[in-house]
Design an enzyme around this catalytic site. Structure first.
Site, PDB file in Angstrom:
ATOM      1  N   ARG A 149       0.804  -1.228   0.000  1.00 57.35           N
ATOM      2  CA  ARG A 149       0.000   0.000   0.000  1.00 57.35           C
ATOM      3  C   ARG A 149       0.836   1.276   0.000  1.00 57.35           C
ATOM      4  O   ARG A 149       0.292   2.373   0.068  1.00 57.35           O
ATOM      5  CB  ARG A 149      -1.000  -0.020   1.158  1.00 57.35           C
ATOM      6  N   GLU A 211      -5.926 -14.546   8.726  1.00 50.79           N
ATOM      7  CA  GLU A 211      -6.672 -15.722   8.258  1.00 50.79           C
ATOM      8  C   GLU A 211      -5.807 -16.981   8.339  1.00 50.79           C
ATOM      9  O   GLU A 211      -6.221 -18.060   7.929  1.00 50.79           O
ATOM     10  CB  GLU A 211      -7.134 -15.527   6.803  1.00 50.79           C
ATOM     11  N   TRP A 261      -2.603  -4.630   9.564  1.00 49.98           N
ATOM     12  CA  TRP A 261      -2.148  -4.484   8.180  1.00 49.98           C
ATOM     13  C   TRP A 261      -2.519  -3.163   7.510  1.00 49.98           C
ATOM     14  O   TRP A 261      -2.305  -3.012   6.306  1.00 49.98           O
ATOM     15  CB  TRP A 261      -2.616  -5.674   7.354  1.00 49.98           C
ATOM     16  N   ASN A 279      -9.267  -9.089  12.851  1.00 54.91           N
ATOM     17  CA  ASN A 279     -10.143 -10.095  13.427  1.00 54.91           C
ATOM     18  C   ASN A 279      -9.370 -11.104  14.286  1.00 54.91           C
ATOM     19  O   ASN A 279      -8.207 -11.385  14.027  1.00 54.91           O
ATOM     20  CB  ASN A 279     -10.862 -10.858  12.306  1.00 54.91           C
ATOM     21  N   ASP A 322     -15.469 -11.835  10.992  1.00 51.53           N
ATOM     22  CA  ASP A 322     -14.293 -11.331  10.263  1.00 51.53           C
ATOM     23  C   ASP A 322     -14.336  -9.802  10.146  1.00 51.53           C
ATOM     24  O   ASP A 322     -13.954  -9.242   9.126  1.00 51.53           O
ATOM     25  CB  ASP A 322     -14.206 -11.990   8.874  1.00 51.53           C
ATOM     26  N   ASP A 324     -12.579  -7.137  10.921  1.00 53.07           N
ATOM     27  CA  ASP A 324     -11.328  -6.445  11.237  1.00 53.07           C
ATOM     28  C   ASP A 324     -11.598  -4.992  11.636  1.00 53.07           C
ATOM     29  O   ASP A 324     -12.379  -4.313  10.979  1.00 53.07           O
ATOM     30  CB  ASP A 324     -10.415  -6.378  10.011  1.00 53.07           C
ATOM     31  N   ARG A 347     -15.231  -2.277   9.824  1.00 48.53           N
ATOM     32  CA  ARG A 347     -15.797  -3.263   8.901  1.00 48.53           C
ATOM     33  C   ARG A 347     -17.178  -3.718   9.374  1.00 48.53           C
ATOM     34  O   ARG A 347     -17.969  -4.230   8.589  1.00 48.53           O
ATOM     35  CB  ARG A 347     -14.842  -4.456   8.818  1.00 48.53           C
ATOM     36  N   ASN A 418     -13.466  -1.451   4.199  1.00 51.34           N
ATOM     37  CA  ASN A 418     -12.260  -2.249   4.301  1.00 51.34           C
ATOM     38  C   ASN A 418     -11.055  -1.317   4.416  1.00 51.34           C
ATOM     39  O   ASN A 418     -11.176  -0.212   4.924  1.00 51.34           O
ATOM     40  CB  ASN A 418     -12.174  -3.202   3.110  1.00 51.34           C
ATOM     41  N   ALA A 558      -8.244  -8.831  -2.775  1.00 52.95           N
ATOM     42  CA  ALA A 558      -9.068 -10.008  -2.504  1.00 52.95           C
ATOM     43  C   ALA A 558     -10.212 -10.168  -3.501  1.00 52.95           C
ATOM     44  O   ALA A 558     -10.655 -11.280  -3.769  1.00 52.95           O
ATOM     45  CB  ALA A 558      -9.649  -9.891  -1.093  1.00 52.95           C
TER      46      ALA A 558
END
Lengths: 584, 186
Positions: A149, A211, A261, A279, A322, A324, A347, A418, A558
């Site tokens: 990023r 994950e 992240w 998460n 999930d 996050d 999220r 996200n 993703a």
């Protein structure tokens, strides 16, 4: 140990390199002072989120709501990094470009860094630093694409992460590598996708792998030597504060997630770093990990010098969705109410405001159309109204658990919102959120202690499916009231993030559209079809006295692999890797 | 779709099917060539490994709960049908451009499959790619026990560190759990 392995053999060359660099300096050194005052250099984009408060707001105002219709392509440049590796058939671009005094610094998904001279109304590659990433090693253990990023600037060096866990300092003038440090360990499925945050003479780096059963951390690297100064784990070890929120008997915390992240923010007034955590693991089987699972899905306020926790705030205790909480933390001052806020669009579908000096909850506002997992957030505690601190397993509205293993949940597991960053207009006091309007179907597969976790394997306790169409929107929240005041719907989810200028909001879309919106009404005023997919944030800068808009184009991440069934037309988007730059 | 287009699709579909069945009958008698297995591995890497994992063991993840191909009892023809047509009611997608246009997928058309129609894969596979990947699964995945270092190196090659985990001794394998537990925040 492997994860602390640091290679600083070239430390001496670093000093020599800097000396050489300054002898032929084309631009000034990026000092701490300049980074603290990044907003006072509107022609530049010196920090990942533009300024330490993560506003992603530029005061450049040559491009206005009145003339934006005349915005046209100035130049493009082909960028690399499109190769596949591991699970991935191709890389994509998610990076925020940095610009200092007419020179742009951009990273591709595999971590190559490009220095581009933007003078004279065109782009010219000055150098490219290719870190020769072991693509299968990292690419086989990233949940969500070939991602990088962005980079950071520190004195005469470019500081960049590589998905395979390295942090690299590169001579800004020559493109030569000064030192390399191995921060994350892909053997444990640790990868790095976020841009480093420079604070004083440190780089703060987060880790991905929520994950895959990692235990999350944040690490501070001394940029003068490449050595580690501190490392704070987001999931407490046995006996540490918070460890009693993991109530199982088989050490679920050891694979408890809490990844970091997305790049955080920094408040120099209190020397505090604000960083979000992801998460808990396994993602969907929350009965595997009874308790609140601190410090997953939390805001961490850390002392910048020591990494010690000052306070935390958790959004989704014992998360089964999930959700996050990694999003960037936006720091906003409201002198009229003597309010020092920290904002986060989670999220889980709610935008939160906290008092950033103590973590006290101020307000939460739903910013998505559909929320099915809770009836709302308690206005006093900031917790979901169904949350019961006496319970080990939080059922919320009971939509998702082992007894009811297949269910539809809104927002879906991509959110909400996200990683693509929000933007904040400090004059209008409007905070813009790039929204994914989604539900998806989740299936819980119970995780078995001692059996389900395997190194470098997905450890999710189930998985998602996409029976419903997913769309998007840009939402605007008035931060003085916490109310949602505008929403502009988009046919596709917002996967690229936003930029705010005095009168405009800019965004890229996954179908290739790049557009400008009125800052008050969010009405679309200009658009350009890039002919590919966008999942990177736009920036603006000025060189030779002229304002430009820049954005990386190339749909990775993703979405194309896991969520495309919800947006079937995007199957027609071909991989690409391009930089687009616009001007009047 | 125009009448001509529909006819062309039907003809293509029949041609594709006849190729598949001819090869699948011959396939039992004639082992696939090394080249076909290499092609099959490439298809597996691009189209299957995301959900079924590089070793075919399946499990959870963002791709959903994929079944184990190591434990599968499907025949070559059944694997071909599953890759072509997906699995109705699950996340396993169809990979044949012509799937469900006639009744060659489980005897169902698109309309008859209704809500159980599987998702469509990101990229279609050709008839020969589908046969190659089925041959690869039969030869290298079906019936295998736990994945080994040799299998890992065979799949990824030896230039990557991707197989490090398999090179560790059993005591080192336990390291990640114990090691994480003992680490103290600095």
């Amino acid at each position: 140990m492997r994860s602390r392995r640091v290679s600083v053999a070239l430390a001496a060359i670093a000093i020599a390199g800097f000396g050489y660099g300054s002898a032929i300096a084309q631009s000034k050194s990026v000092t701490s002072e300049r980074l603290l005052n990044a907003s006072k250099e509107p022609q530049n984009w010196l920090l990942h989120h533009k300024s330490y408060d993560a506003h992603r707001y530029s005061s450049l105002d040559q491009i206005t709501p009145e003339n934006v219709k005349n915005l046209k392509l100035a130049w493009t440049m082909a960028i690399g990094g499109i190769q596949g590796g591991g699970l991935w058939t191709h890389g994509g671009l998610e990076a925020t470009p940095l610009v200092e005094d007419g020179f742009m610094y951009l990273a591709d998904g595999w971590g190559s860094v490009y220095k581009i001279d933007t003078h004279g109304g065109k782009g010219r590659l000055v150098w490219k630093m290719d870190p020769k990433t072991d693509r299968d090693w990292a690419g086989a253990v990233t949940c969500c694409g070939v991602d990088n990023r962005g980079v950071a600037l520190w004195h005469d060096a470019v500081i960049s992460s590589v998905i395979d866990g390295r942090l690299i300092a590169t001579n800004k003038m020559t493109g030569e590598v000064i030192w390399t440090a191995q921060l994350a360990d892909p053997d444990k499925a640790e990868t790095v996708t976020g841009a480093p945050l420079i604070v004083k003479d440190m780089a703060i780096t987060g880790v991905a792998g929520g994950e895959f059963g990692i235990r999350g951390w944040l690490a501070a690297t001394d940029l003068k030597t490449g050595k580690e100064l501190w490392r704070t784990y987001t999931i407490p070890a046995k006996g540490e504060p918070g460890s009693d929120t993991w109530k199982d008997s088989y050490n679920a915390a050891a694979t408890g997630g809490g990844a970091t992240w997305v790049t955080g923010s920094y408040d120099p007034a209190t020397n505090t770093i604000f960083w979000g955590t992801g998460n808990p693991g396994p993602d969907w089987d929350h009965e595997y990990r009874p308790g609140d699972n601190l410090y997953s899905d939390s805001t961490l306020a850390l002392d910048a010098d020591t990494g010690k926790l000052k306070w935390y705030f958790q959004t989704t205790p014992n998360d089964a969705f999930d959700y996050d909480g990694v999003a960037e933390r936006v720091l906003v001052d409201l002198p009229s109410t003597n309010s020092k806020m920290m904002l986060e669009a989670d999220r889980n579908g709610f935008a939160y405001a906290l008092d950033r000096d103590n973590g006290h909850f101020l307000w939460a506002t739903p910013f998505v159309d559909k929320i099915s997992w809770t009836k709302g957030i308690d206005p006093k505690t900031g917790k979901p109204v169904e949350y019961d601190p006496k319970k080990d397993i939080q059922l919320y509205l009971g939509v998702q658990n082992r007894a009811n293993p297949v269910s539809k949940v809104c927002p879906g597991n991509m959110g909400g919102k996200n990683w693509p960053p929000t933007a904040y207009n400090p004059t209008l006091k409007l905070w813009y959120i790039p929204v994914i309007e989604s539900c998806n179907q989740l299936t819980v597969t119970p995780a078995i202690p001692g059996k389900s976790y395997k190194p470098r394997e997905f450890f999710t306790g189930g998985g998602p499916k996409q029976p419903d169409r997913i769309t998007g929107s840009i939402a605007a929240i008035d931060v003085t009231t916490g109310k949602l005041v505008e929403k502009s719907r988009t046919p596709y989810p917002m996967l690229g993030g936003l930029l705010a200028t005095p009168g405009l909001v800019f965004a890229g879309h996954p179908d290739g559209k790049i557009a400008a919106y009125d800052a008050h009404t969010l009405k679309e005023l200009w658009s350009f079809e890039s002919g590919s997919g966008v999942n990177a944030p736009p920036i603006t800068f000025s060189v030779d006295g002229k304002q430009y808009i820049a954005i990386a184009v190339g749909l990775g991440g993703a979405w194309p692999k896991w969520f495309i069934d919800s947006t079937p037309e995007l199957k027609n988007i071909e991989p690409s890797s391009m930089l687009y730059v616009f001007s009047l | 779709m125009t009448y001509t287009g529909a006819l062309a699709a039907l003809v293509l579909s029949i041609v594709g099917l006849s190729v598949v069945s001819a090869r699948s009958i011959a396939g039992d008698a004639t082992p696939p060539s090394a080249h076909q297995l290499r092609m099959g591995k490439n298809v597996f890497k691009a189209a299957c490994a995301g959900c079924h994992k590089w070793h075919g063991g399946g499990g959870g993840g963002y791709g959903g709960a994929a079944l184990s191909l190591r434990k599968t009892e499907l025949s070559r023809d059944q694997i071909i049908e599953t890759v072509r047509c997906g699995r109705p009611g699950t996340g396993m997608p169809s990979h044949d451009r012509e799937a469900y246009k006639d009744k060659s997928c489980y005897g169902m058309t698109k309309e008859e499959a209704g809500n159980n129609l599987p998702p469509v894969a990101n990229s279609y596979l050709s008839a020969s790619e589908i046969q190659d990947v089925a041959d690869y699964v039969i030869a290298n995945v079906k019936g295998k026990g736990d994945p080994t270092l040799e299998e890992c190196l065979d799949f990824w090659g030896s230039t990557s560190q991707v197989c490090n985990e398999f090179k560790k001794t059993s005591s080192e394998e336990k390291r990640s759990q114990v090691h994480i537990q003992l680490e103290v925040t600095r």
